[in-house]
Write a protein that holds these residues in place. Structure first.
Motif, PDB file in Angstrom:
ATOM      1  N   ARG A  15       0.834  -1.209   0.000  1.00 37.88           N
ATOM      2  CA  ARG A  15       0.000   0.000   0.000  1.00 37.88           C
ATOM      3  C   ARG A  15       0.866   1.255   0.000  1.00 37.88           C
ATOM      4  O   ARG A  15       0.591   2.229  -0.706  1.00 37.88           O
ATOM      5  CB  ARG A  15      -0.928  -0.004   1.219  1.00 37.88           C
ATOM      6  CG  ARG A  15      -2.060  -1.031   1.142  1.00 37.88           C
ATOM      7  CD  ARG A  15      -3.124  -0.761   2.198  1.00 37.88           C
ATOM      8  NE  ARG A  15      -2.578  -0.881   3.549  1.00 37.88           N
ATOM      9  CZ  ARG A  15      -2.546  -2.014   4.250  1.00 37.88           C
ATOM     10  NH1 ARG A  15      -3.027  -3.132   3.703  1.00 37.88           N
ATOM     11  NH2 ARG A  15      -2.054  -2.040   5.465  1.00 37.88           N
ATOM     12  N   LEU A  16       1.930   1.224   0.791  1.00 36.42           N
ATOM     13  CA  LEU A  16       2.822   2.381   0.883  1.00 36.42           C
ATOM     14  C   LEU A  16       3.460   2.694  -0.468  1.00 36.42           C
ATOM     15  O   LEU A  16       3.535   3.852  -0.894  1.00 36.42           O
ATOM     16  CB  LEU A  16       3.913   2.101   1.926  1.00 36.42           C
ATOM     17  CG  LEU A  16       4.943   3.212   2.158  1.00 36.42           C
ATOM     18  CD1 LEU A  16       4.281   4.414   2.813  1.00 36.42           C
ATOM     19  CD2 LEU A  16       6.101   2.711   3.016  1.00 36.42           C
ATOM     20  N   ILE A  17       3.926   1.654  -1.171  1.00 39.27           N
ATOM     21  CA  ILE A  17       4.583   1.852  -2.462  1.00 39.27           C
ATOM     22  C   ILE A  17       3.598   2.387  -3.496  1.00 39.27           C
ATOM     23  O   ILE A  17       3.877   3.370  -4.199  1.00 39.27           O
ATOM     24  CB  ILE A  17       5.221   0.537  -2.949  1.00 39.27           C
ATOM     25  CG1 ILE A  17       6.406   0.155  -2.043  1.00 39.27           C
ATOM     26  CG2 ILE A  17       5.709   0.672  -4.400  1.00 39.27           C
ATOM     27  CD1 ILE A  17       6.978  -1.223  -2.338  1.00 39.27           C
ATOM     28  N   ARG A  19       0.641   3.836  -3.143  1.00 39.29           N
ATOM     29  CA  ARG A  19      -0.036   5.102  -2.840  1.00 39.29           C
ATOM     30  C   ARG A  19       0.913   6.296  -2.870  1.00 39.29           C
ATOM     31  O   ARG A  19       0.461   7.442  -2.950  1.00 39.29           O
ATOM     32  CB  ARG A  19      -0.700   5.014  -1.461  1.00 39.29           C
ATOM     33  CG  ARG A  19      -1.896   4.075  -1.418  1.00 39.29           C
ATOM     34  CD  ARG A  19      -2.437   3.964  -0.014  1.00 39.29           C
ATOM     35  NE  ARG A  19      -3.565   3.032   0.044  1.00 39.29           N
ATOM     36  CZ  ARG A  19      -4.185   2.680   1.176  1.00 39.29           C
ATOM     37  NH1 ARG A  19      -3.772   3.193   2.338  1.00 39.29           N
ATOM     38  NH2 ARG A  19      -5.197   1.834   1.139  1.00 39.29           N
ATOM     39  N   ASN A  20       2.205   6.054  -2.780  1.00 37.20           N
ATOM     40  CA  ASN A  20       3.174   7.156  -2.739  1.00 37.20           C
ATOM     41  C   ASN A  20       4.176   7.047  -3.883  1.00 37.20           C
ATOM     42  O   ASN A  20       5.356   7.357  -3.731  1.00 37.20           O
ATOM     43  CB  ASN A  20       3.913   7.153  -1.400  1.00 37.20           C
ATOM     44  CG  ASN A  20       2.994   7.320  -0.217  1.00 37.20           C
ATOM     45  OD1 ASN A  20       2.592   8.429   0.119  1.00 37.20           O
ATOM     46  ND2 ASN A  20       2.638   6.203   0.419  1.00 37.20           N
ATOM     47  N   LYS A  21       3.680   6.615  -5.026  1.00 36.73           N
ATOM     48  CA  LYS A  21       4.590   6.305  -6.124  1.00 36.73           C
ATOM     49  C   LYS A  21       5.352   7.525  -6.624  1.00 36.73           C
ATOM     50  O   LYS A  21       6.533   7.433  -6.958  1.00 36.73           O
ATOM     51  CB  LYS A  21       3.818   5.640  -7.262  1.00 36.73           C
ATOM     52  CG  LYS A  21       2.595   6.406  -7.727  1.00 36.73           C
ATOM     53  CD  LYS A  21       1.772   5.556  -8.674  1.00 36.73           C
ATOM     54  CE  LYS A  21       0.498   6.271  -9.111  1.00 36.73           C
ATOM     55  NZ  LYS A  21      -0.361   5.408  -9.939  1.00 36.73           N
ATOM     56  N   ILE A  22       4.715   8.684  -6.675  1.00 33.63           N
ATOM     57  CA  ILE A  22       5.408   9.891  -7.167  1.00 33.63           C
ATOM     58  C   ILE A  22       6.529  10.287  -6.223  1.00 33.63           C
ATOM     59  O   ILE A  22       7.657  10.581  -6.644  1.00 33.63           O
ATOM     60  CB  ILE A  22       4.411  11.059  -7.339  1.00 33.63           C
ATOM     61  CG1 ILE A  22       3.298  10.684  -8.325  1.00 33.63           C
ATOM     62  CG2 ILE A  22       5.150  12.313  -7.807  1.00 33.63           C
ATOM     63  CD1 ILE A  22       3.785  10.374  -9.719  1.00 33.63           C
ATOM     64  N   ILE A  23       6.227  10.264  -4.932  1.00 34.33           N
ATOM     65  CA  ILE A  23       7.240  10.629  -3.932  1.00 34.33           C
ATOM     66  C   ILE A  23       8.421   9.657  -3.993  1.00 34.33           C
ATOM     67  O   ILE A  23       9.589  10.060  -3.927  1.00 34.33           O
ATOM     68  CB  ILE A  23       6.617  10.630  -2.517  1.00 34.33           C
ATOM     69  CG1 ILE A  23       5.555  11.730  -2.414  1.00 34.33           C
ATOM     70  CG2 ILE A  23       7.693  10.828  -1.455  1.00 34.33           C
ATOM     71  CD1 ILE A  23       4.793  11.720  -1.121  1.00 34.33           C
ATOM     72  N   ILE A  24       8.107   8.368  -4.139  1.00 31.43           N
ATOM     73  CA  ILE A  24       9.173   7.347  -4.192  1.00 31.43           C
ATOM     74  C   ILE A  24      10.036   7.537  -5.429  1.00 31.43           C
ATOM     75  O   ILE A  24      11.270   7.461  -5.358  1.00 31.43           O
ATOM     76  CB  ILE A  24       8.558   5.936  -4.153  1.00 31.43           C
ATOM     77  CG1 ILE A  24       7.952   5.671  -2.779  1.00 31.43           C
ATOM     78  CG2 ILE A  24       9.612   4.878  -4.486  1.00 31.43           C
ATOM     79  CD1 ILE A  24       7.172   4.377  -2.684  1.00 31.43           C
ATOM     80  N   ILE A 376       5.711   0.346  -9.547  1.00 29.11           N
ATOM     81  CA  ILE A 376       5.314   1.740  -9.806  1.00 29.11           C
ATOM     82  C   ILE A 376       5.238   2.009 -11.302  1.00 29.11           C
ATOM     83  O   ILE A 376       4.288   2.645 -11.784  1.00 29.11           O
ATOM     84  CB  ILE A 376       6.298   2.706  -9.113  1.00 29.11           C
ATOM     85  CG1 ILE A 376       6.108   2.655  -7.591  1.00 29.11           C
ATOM     86  CG2 ILE A 376       6.099   4.138  -9.614  1.00 29.11           C
ATOM     87  CD1 ILE A 376       7.110   3.477  -6.813  1.00 29.11           C
TER      88      ILE A 376
END
Length: 804
Positions: A15-17, A19-24, A376
């Motif tokens: 979920r973390l990966i 949902r935060n794909k742009i930040i990653i 991603i």
């Protein structure tokens, strides 16, 4: 409880990966920029690798020698073997070439035929004067004939130094300044000055100039290493991406994988720069290694994604399940691979420590990049087309898996007999393996500088310095006649050893002084008698020229002397025999209470370093096996399962060692790496198989046979894919010009191929044969870590058995 936490952990990670794909992605870009900024701190090795710890006795002795006499490996030699050299034009041109190097700051001294001086007795001043053999330049043929007669017949002091009296080969000695030997200035001078001048001279004269000496060899060898790095990286990228494309038939998947491994390579170079490590023959292998190891990670992740998409058609759910199901398994396999390399950190060799640190960090980095970038990237891409999923139904791979299943079902006895035969053959081969201490064996043998090494070995008996240092334990003890006689006897033994060149020491200079005292008569080239010693040495002491010459062989206090000889490139066994012969002679000639005599030099340091490195690598391999065994114990909580899991991975190592013995590949730093690398990688297949086997047991109500065959069918495809990638990926190293790198690539490829067959045939057979002892609920029902989480409750039961 731990299983639930683990599954929940990976679901949270998914979920973390997603949902935060742009930040990653931004974080990955910034990290890549940071690592790229560290490239400027990368250093290329200016010295040959010291394989010994700094506090090793051999290093301490060598450093003591350097402190007294300075850097020994500062000699570059130019040689010519051509009858036309003894003509007025050619000999003057040769001498002018030598003179042209004298004005450079990097050069300490140059000695050519023109620079040779003969000692001449000056009765009036009771001293020796130096008189040049050639005053200005050669004017006619008569001068050349007179020069040849003097050099080749009358002055043995210079024989085998600047000329070979038998073959009429001549050479020029260029002594570089000792303070630039281990700096980039040496490389600049040799590549930009020395080589250019020699090339111009060859073009003008038509002579074939041979060049050697430790500074030259080190520079050209280092250049070859640097030149091969982009070749390896390009080759690994091409081969692995081509195979990847042939499997998946998708430019999209191939492009994503290339992005991942290219970023991984950039990070690896950044780690090297950030830690300030030099690029050596070992660390140069890490970037292509990361490509070869990274692509199988991509295979597992993308293959799982496409399996999930084909199964239920939900892209988001597929990406979540890729992370939750394959993420943990891939982490475990990458950790075991990194552990295999990480054991090098525990050795005392700086070379191995740096290799282990960078390789381990890079492997963990490539895992993280695969797990983040691949899911991603696929969130931004359209749903896979039908042609992208066709590879899942490939007939040839299905037929191969079916063949393996049939072998395990019906041919277990044949598998065991074949295994036993391979074990016996491997053991026989192991007893034929030799250890190599050759300094040049792994160097590019199709290069000019390698053939030049062989030329000087033939003409002057070697280029690797071997030094004997005599401590007389009292000032001016060297010039005592008793000491000189002992040194002379030791030199007689050195002359008798065909692998060593004629020694150079103060003894030769004293003999030359006696010859000069008797007006240059060559029959007086010998040590003076006790009656002659006092007045001949008085002449020598009055000669400033002799004092200058003496400084190369005796320290300022007169307490220490050196005997320098040069060794051919020979094997470890011969080198040890020579050292033993010399030591026995030293023990007889030099009483311990009066002398302390040590054998040192780069040749000996390399010999000891090779043996030390082989010993440490064997320890490292043992540690890797123990570490991974403990890891398996933590996973499966069964000693018997540890044994079963190690057998299929140790067997390929034994087979490879046997092959090395039969075909004559020696144990050396490059080949011993094979075992640690291959073991760390091959155990990944075992982990995948056993993890899936345990899952199948739970899904099939502990029905052993059904679970084994199910695990074989499920993991077989991915294991075959990754093994093929690894086989051809490591085969890229066989294009190297370095023999050790070629052997490394070929042997690792062979080992991994046997490891795949062993894990797909022997491992399932063992599980079936030992089912009552190890395949039970108590052993496997509650693992410490659930590597492959069970299928979700929301999935159809048919799904539970279809996906890895």
């Amino acid at each position: 409880m731990f299983k639930i936490l683990t599954t929940g952990f990976w679901e949270a990670i998914a979920r973390l990966i997603l949902r935060n794909k742009i930040i990653i992605l931004i974080a990955i870009v910034l990290a890549t920029v940071f690592f790229s900024s560290q490239w400027k701190y990368m250093q290329f090795s200016s010295t040959e690798a010291n394989l010994l710890p700094d506090d090793h006795e051999t290093n301490l002795v060598y450093n003591d020698f350097l402190e007294i006499f300075g850097e020994e490996g500062n000699l570059v030699v130019l040689g010519v073997k051509d009858s036309t050299i003894f003509t007025v034009k050619q000999l003057n041109a040769w001498n002018n070439l030598a003179d042209s190097f004298k004005g450079y700051d990097e050069v300490d001294a140059v000695l050519s035929i023109k620079d040779l001086q003969k000692l001449v007795k000056n009765t009036e001043k009771e001293r020796f004067d130096l008189k040049p053999f050639i005053k200005d330049s050669i004017a006619n043929k008569q001068q050349i004939l007179a020069l040849e007669k003097e050099l080749f017949e009358q002055y043995p002091f210079y024989d085998n130094f600047l000329f070979n009296a038998e073959t009429k080969t001549i050479r020029t000695a260029i002594y570089l300044k000792k303070d630039i030997i281990n700096t980039p200035a040496r490389k600049v001078f040799i590549l930009n000055v020395l080589q250019e001048k020699i090339d111009a001279f060859e073009a003008q004269s038509g002579l074939d100039v041979r060049v050697s000496g430790m500074p030259y060899i080190r520079t050209l060898n280092s250049k070859s290493i640097i030149d091969e790095i982009p070749v390896f990286i390009g080759g690994a990228l091409f081969v692995t991406s081509l195979i990847f494309f042939l499997f998946f038939r998708s430019f999209r998947a191939t492009f994503i994988s290339l992005i991942v491994v290219c970023v991984g390579v950039m990070w690896t170079f950044g780690i090297l720069g950030m830690l300030g490590y030099e690029i050596t023959v070992l660390t140069a292998l890490i970037p292509p290694l990361i490509i070869v190891i990274g692509i199988p990670n991509c295979v597992f992740l993308i293959n799982k994604y496409q399996q999930e998409v084909k199964s239920h058609g939900n892209k988001v759910k597929s990406l979540q399940r890729v992370i939750t199901k394959v993420g943990n398994a891939t982490l475990m396999t990458n950790v075991t691979t990194a552990s295999g390399f990480g054991t090098f950190i525990l050795t005392e060799s700086t070379l191995l420590k740096e290799f282990g640190i960078v390789a381990s960090l890079s492997i963990l980095a490539i895992f993280m990049l695969c797990l983040l970038i691949i899911p991603i990237m696929y969130t931004f891409l359209p749903f896979p087309k039908e042609r992208h999923l066709e590879h899942l139904n490939k007939r040839w791979i299905g037929a191969f898996v079916h063949w393996m299943e049939s072998m395990v079902k019906n041919k277990k006895i044949s598998i065991y007999i074949t295994t036993l035969i391979l074990i016996i053959t491997g053991i026989i081969g192991v007893y034929q393996i030799k250890i190599s201490g050759s300094l040049i064996e792994d160097m590019p043998q199709d290069t000019d500088f390698f053939s030049d090494i062989r030329f000087f070995e033939s003409e002057f008996n070697g280029i690797m310095p071997l030094e004997i240092m005599i401590d007389t334990k009292r000032k001016k003890g060297v010039m005592k006649l008793s000491t000189l006689k002992r040194m002379d006897e030791l030199e007689d033994l050195i002359i008798e050893i065909p692998e060593l060149s004629r020694p150079i020491s103060v003894v030769s200079l004293v003999k030359y002084s006696k010859q000069a005292y008797y007006n240059g008569n060559p029959k007086y080239y010998q040590l003076p008698t006790s009656q002659e010693n006092s007045f001949i040495l008085s002449y020598a002491k009055n000669s400033t020229s002799n004092t200058d010459m003496l400084s190369d062989f005796v320290d300022r206090t007169g307490q220490y002397a050196r005997i320098t000889t040069f060794m051919k490139d020979i094997g470890t066994d011969k080198m040890e025999r020579i050292q033993e012969d010399l030591q026995n002679k030293i023990d007889k000639l030099f009483p311990e209470e009066r002398y302390e005599v040590t054998i040192t030099g780069k040749a000996l340091v390399f010999l000891k370093g090779t043996k030390y490195l082989v010993k440490n690598l064997l320890i490292s391999l043992t540690l890797a096996i123990v570490l991974i065994a403990l890891f398996m114990a933590y996973l499966f909580r069964s000693f018997k399962m540890i044994v079963v899991s190690l057998i299929p991975n140790l067997l390929p190592l034994l087979i490879t060692a046997g092959i090395m013995g039969f075909i004559g590949v020696p144990i050396k730093p490059s080949t011993i790496l094979v075992f640690s690398i291959a073991f760390g990688i091959s155990v990944d297949d075992t982990i995948h198989f056993l993890a899936k086997y345990r899952q199948e047991l739970q899904a099939n109500n502990w029905k052993i046979r059904k679970s084994v065959y199910g695990a074989l069918r499920e993991t077989g495809v991915s294991m075959i894919y990754t093994s093929i990638v690894l086989f051809f990926g490591f085969s890229v190293f066989t294009i190297s010009s370095f023999g050790g790198t070629v052997a490394l690539g070929a042997l690792v490829s062979i080992t991994l191929l046997f490891a795949m067959l062993s894990n797909l045939l022997l491992l399932p057979s063992l599980l079936l044969s030992l089912e009552r002892n190890i395949a039970n609920k108590e052993v496997l029902k509650k693992p410490s870590i659930n590597i492959i989480p069970p299928e979700g409750d929301d999935e159809a039961s048919s799904d539970n058995k279809k996906h890895d």
